[in-house]
Design a protein around this motif. Structure first.
Motif, PDB file in Angstrom:
ATOM      1  N   GLY A  28       0.799  -1.214   0.000  1.00  0.00           N
ATOM      2  CA  GLY A  28       0.000   0.000   0.000  1.00  0.00           C
ATOM      3  C   GLY A  28       0.833   1.266   0.000  1.00  0.00           C
ATOM      4  N   THR A  64       6.001  -8.533  -8.402  1.00  0.00           N
ATOM      5  CA  THR A  64       4.702  -8.997  -8.886  1.00  0.00           C
ATOM      6  C   THR A  64       4.549  -8.605 -10.345  1.00  0.00           C
ATOM      7  OG1 THR A  64       4.063  -7.816  -6.887  1.00  0.00           O
ATOM      8  CG2 THR A  64       2.444  -9.254  -7.840  1.00  0.00           C
ATOM      9  N   GLN A  65       4.955  -7.359 -10.616  1.00  0.00           N
ATOM     10  CA  GLN A  65       4.866  -6.860 -11.978  1.00  0.00           C
ATOM     11  C   GLN A  65       6.024  -5.900 -12.200  1.00  0.00           C
ATOM     12  OE1 GLN A  65       1.693  -4.124 -13.666  1.00  0.00           O
ATOM     13  NE2 GLN A  65       0.657  -6.093 -13.809  1.00  0.00           N
ATOM     14  N   ARG A 102       7.666  -2.947 -14.837  1.00  0.00           N
ATOM     15  CA  ARG A 102       7.405  -2.076 -15.981  1.00  0.00           C
ATOM     16  C   ARG A 102       8.637  -1.224 -16.241  1.00  0.00           C
ATOM     17  NH1 ARG A 102       1.567   0.378 -13.941  1.00  0.00           N
ATOM     18  NH2 ARG A 102       0.641  -1.623 -13.377  1.00  0.00           N
ATOM     19  N   ARG A 156       5.025  -9.540 -16.263  1.00  0.00           N
ATOM     20  CA  ARG A 156       4.705 -10.003 -14.914  1.00  0.00           C
ATOM     21  C   ARG A 156       5.492 -11.255 -14.623  1.00  0.00           C
ATOM     22  NH1 ARG A 156       1.036 -14.184 -15.915  1.00  0.00           N
ATOM     23  NH2 ARG A 156      -0.074 -13.893 -17.874  1.00  0.00           N
ATOM     24  N   GLU A 165      -2.991 -11.244  -8.912  1.00  0.00           N
ATOM     25  CA  GLU A 165      -2.334 -10.021  -8.463  1.00  0.00           C
ATOM     26  C   GLU A 165      -1.353  -9.454  -9.497  1.00  0.00           C
ATOM     27  OE1 GLU A 165       0.303 -10.590  -5.156  1.00  0.00           O
ATOM     28  OE2 GLU A 165       0.291  -8.481  -4.619  1.00  0.00           O
ATOM     29  N   ASN A 166      -0.585 -10.340 -10.124  1.00  0.00           N
ATOM     30  CA  ASN A 166       0.467  -9.834 -11.019  1.00  0.00           C
ATOM     31  C   ASN A 166      -0.079  -9.349 -12.361  1.00  0.00           C
ATOM     32  OD1 ASN A 166      -0.153 -12.287 -12.120  1.00  0.00           O
ATOM     33  ND2 ASN A 166       1.829 -13.223 -11.735  1.00  0.00           N
ATOM     34  N   ARG A 167      -1.378  -9.423 -12.573  1.00  0.00           N
ATOM     35  CA  ARG A 167      -1.947  -8.943 -13.842  1.00  0.00           C
ATOM     36  C   ARG A 167      -2.564  -7.555 -13.726  1.00  0.00           C
ATOM     37  NH1 ARG A 167      -3.443 -14.416 -16.632  1.00  0.00           N
ATOM     38  NH2 ARG A 167      -2.045 -15.683 -15.376  1.00  0.00           N
ATOM     39  N   ILE A 168      -2.557  -6.994 -12.536  1.00  0.00           N
ATOM     40  CA  ILE A 168      -3.235  -5.705 -12.340  1.00  0.00           C
ATOM     41  C   ILE A 168      -2.453  -4.571 -12.990  1.00  0.00           C
ATOM     42  CG2 ILE A 168      -4.011  -4.006 -10.633  1.00  0.00           C
ATOM     43  CD1 ILE A 168      -4.464  -6.313  -8.712  1.00  0.00           C
ATOM     44  N   VAL A 169      -3.113  -3.839 -13.860  1.00  0.00           N
ATOM     45  CA  VAL A 169      -2.524  -2.615 -14.414  1.00  0.00           C
ATOM     46  C   VAL A 169      -3.380  -1.424 -13.970  1.00  0.00           C
ATOM     47  CG1 VAL A 169      -1.872  -1.364 -16.488  1.00  0.00           C
ATOM     48  CG2 VAL A 169      -1.536  -3.836 -16.371  1.00  0.00           C
ATOM     49  N   GLU A 177     -11.997   7.481 -11.710  1.00  0.00           N
ATOM     50  CA  GLU A 177     -11.334   8.755 -12.003  1.00  0.00           C
ATOM     51  C   GLU A 177     -11.092   8.941 -13.493  1.00  0.00           C
ATOM     52  OE1 GLU A 177      -7.852   8.976  -9.551  1.00  0.00           O
ATOM     53  OE2 GLU A 177      -9.006   9.609  -7.795  1.00  0.00           O
ATOM     54  N   GLN A 225      -9.188   7.417 -15.567  1.00  0.00           N
ATOM     55  CA  GLN A 225      -7.821   7.272 -16.065  1.00  0.00           C
ATOM     56  C   GLN A 225      -7.748   6.145 -17.094  1.00  0.00           C
ATOM     57  OE1 GLN A 225      -5.246   9.173 -14.913  1.00  0.00           O
ATOM     58  NE2 GLN A 225      -6.463  10.249 -13.395  1.00  0.00           N
ATOM     59  N   LYS A 229      -7.657 -16.509 -15.104  1.00  0.00           N
ATOM     60  CA  LYS A 229      -6.775 -17.333 -15.931  1.00  0.00           C
ATOM     61  C   LYS A 229      -7.353 -18.721 -16.168  1.00  0.00           C
ATOM     62  CE  LYS A 229      -3.897 -17.984 -11.821  1.00  0.00           C
ATOM     63  NZ  LYS A 229      -2.607 -17.669 -11.229  1.00  0.00           N
ATOM     64  N   GLN A 262      -4.534  -0.280  -4.189  1.00  0.00           N
ATOM     65  CA  GLN A 262      -3.866  -0.610  -2.936  1.00  0.00           C
ATOM     66  C   GLN A 262      -3.272   0.627  -2.273  1.00  0.00           C
ATOM     67  OE1 GLN A 262      -4.054  -2.958  -1.093  1.00  0.00           O
ATOM     68  NE2 GLN A 262      -2.193  -3.554  -0.077  1.00  0.00           N
ATOM     69  N   THR A 263      -2.919   1.629  -3.067  1.00  0.00           N
ATOM     70  CA  THR A 263      -2.230   2.779  -2.492  1.00  0.00           C
ATOM     71  C   THR A 263      -3.189   3.947  -2.226  1.00  0.00           C
ATOM     72  OG1 THR A 263      -1.643   3.481  -4.710  1.00  0.00           O
ATOM     73  CG2 THR A 263      -0.021   2.207  -3.528  1.00  0.00           C
ATOM     74  N   SER A 323     -16.899   7.304  -4.280  1.00  0.00           N
ATOM     75  CA  SER A 323     -18.140   7.665  -3.606  1.00  0.00           C
ATOM     76  C   SER A 323     -19.232   6.653  -3.926  1.00  0.00           C
ATOM     77  CB  SER A 323     -18.589   9.059  -4.045  1.00  0.00           C
ATOM     78  OG  SER A 323     -19.038   9.008  -5.382  1.00  0.00           O
TER      79      SER A 323
END
Lengths: 224, 269
Positions: free
Chosen positions: A128, A185-186, A188, A195, B58-62, B70, B72, B83, B95-96, B103
């Protein structure tokens, strides 16, 4: 509810856009504060101000330029952009320049990172938490899964790199990522994403370096 | 398929943490996808995302949910294909960021868009009753309350049922997770009847305690995909009940043969 100013690190530099829900006084005071806080961070980089949200009177534009100039450090370039129409204006009288071509960003990079703008961080990044820096980044500690580390230049992690890592985030395909244990994990670099394999990797500490070769991210062992 | 029926948005919530919301979401989603339904899982636990890990994605998240609201990225760009099953997609949490980054209106809008193209949208709610919970139930047509046979979990479930009903999501269903029949038999654990009596809502399923859950969670592979697990069987049954099938509750009495267990159903549901 949402922020007055939004920033986004792009290949070409940092884009600052404003939330049109706020009145102009709120935006200018937030901008002045933001630029003062980020002056060091932005030094040597290109700032793009997205002005597409309203029509501008010459006088307003002049006030904006004064505000920006009085709050940034030298060597920080800034541009005005109009995302909806693509009209760009450049305050520094170089109208022919194409600020959004990746090549110009790349040429600029080496002069930009030649200075002492490498950032050293001594802590572990937990899930996080994230760190962004315009130039090179050296981290003494681990990057845990769920944490993010992003830099315009190279990234060196003196520890285990297990989270998400993005080097050359401003478009530099020559950027490299080095870690004592490279198990992100990934990963870039510039706009290339890769990945880690779904199978578990070995847990031994073995310094590795990742870079772009033929438009793909490759990893090789580092012999110290 | 312009005339297709709108999908159903189901929030999976509990109040208390650690009772198995995320495990339930992952397994129900996978089980429904195995039945041929088009499923979208949404992780509404902004800042403490787990569903992607449990699903092994998890490792596929972009891009994530916050990037979508938002603007983006486009919604399609943030949906991660499972998969193992092409009917299943995941919209991961950021996560951050934190719960205030989205909302209730934005969640409603998002779910409305997804309902046009999915059969089920399963929203994994964070623990607690604050903004994160309110975001998770915004836009839900139905709620599934997960509890474990503990007084504290049942108490929180009761509180959550009240809040869910106050938000206009009526007739929530109950899943009782991690029950141990041997302890119930000894009188050391609350039994199903006790809990139904307190909560007074329909029971959708009972999931037995199963060591396999720990293994499957760590491997990122939902337990419904492996045979010979009672918990997996229970989740498959719940998926079929959601689809309107009349599946009796599983007999949890410990007998030696697994086959015998599955043959001895009691007609409770």
């Amino acid at each position: 509810m949402s922020a007055v100013i939004k920033t986004k690190i792009e290949e070409q530099g940092v884009i600052l856009s404003f939330n049109p829900d706020y009145c102009w006084e709120e935006i200018t005071s937030a901008l002045a504060e933001h630029l003062q806080e980020g002056a060091q961070f932005y030094q040597g980089s290109k700032l793009y101000f997205d002005l597409a949200f309203k029509d501008w009177r010459a006088e307003e534009l002049q006030n904006l330029i004064n505000l920006i100039e009085s709050n940034i450090l030298p060597e920080t370039d800034f541009y005005f952009m109009n995302q909806s129409s693509g009209v760009e204006r450049d305050n520094k009288a170089t109208p022919k320049e194409q600020p959004f071509s990746p090549r110009s960003a790349q040429e600029n990079k080496y002069t930009k990172t030649a200075g002492n703008d490498t950032k050293l961080i001594q802590r572990t990044l937990r899930s996080g938490q994230s760190i962004e820096h315009m130039a090179n980044l050296v981290l003494l500690g681990d990057v845990n899964p769920g944490a993010e580390i992003k830099a315009g230049g190279d990234i060196i992690v003196f520890g285990k790199l297990m989270g998400l890592v993005h080097a050359g985030a401003t478009g530099d395909k020559g950027a490299a990522i080095t870690a004592l244990q490279l198990a992100p994990t990934q990963i870039r670099i510039a706009s290339v994403i890769s990945r880690s394999p779904d199978e578990d990797k070995s847990k031994e500490l073995r310094p590795e370096r990742a870079y772009i070769k033929n438009n793909r991210i490759v990893v090789e062992e580092v012999n110290l | 398929m312009d005339q297709r029926e709108q999908g159903k948005a189901i929030v999976i919530t509990s109040g208390k943490g650690g009772v198995g919301k995320t495990t339930t979401t992952a397994n129900l989603g996978t089980a429904l996808a195995l039945l041929g339904k088009k499923i979208c899982l949404i992780d509404a636990d902004i800042g403490l995302r787990n569903l992607d890990v449990v699903m092994g994605l998890e490792n596929r998240i972009v891009y994530d949910l916050i990037d979508v609201v938002e603007e983006q990225c486009r919604l399609e760009q943030a949906l991660i294909k499972d998969k193992r099953n092409e009917n299943l997609v995941l919209l991961p949490a950021a996560q951050t960021r934190d719960k205030d980054a989205v909302s209730e209106e934005q969640m409603k809008e998002l779910i409305l868009k997804l309902k046009e193209r999915m059969d089920y949208i399963l929203v994994d709610s964070p623990a607690g009753i604050e903004q994160g919970f309110r975001n998770a139930i915004a836009g839900a047509d139905k709620a599934i309350i997960v509890t474990t046979p503990e007084v504290s979990a049942v108490r929180d479930a009761d509180r959550i049922i009240g809040m869910v009903e106050a938000e206009g999501v009526n007739d929530p269903d109950l899943i009782i997770n991690r029950i141990r029949q041997d302890m119930v038999d000894r009188g050391d654990m609350m039994n199903i009847e006790d809990m139904i009596e307190i909560l007074a809502i329909d029971i959708l399923g009972v999931v037995p305690e199963d060591e396999g859950i720990v293994v499957s969670t760590n491997k990122g592979e939902p337990i419904v995909l492996s045979n010979n697990h009672k918990a997996g069987e229970a989740f498959n049954n719940i998926a079929r009940r959601l689809e309107g099938e009349d599946v009796p509750l599983m007999d949890l009495n410990n007998s030696d043969s697994i086959l015998a267990k599955f043959k001895k159903f009691v007609g409770l549901s």
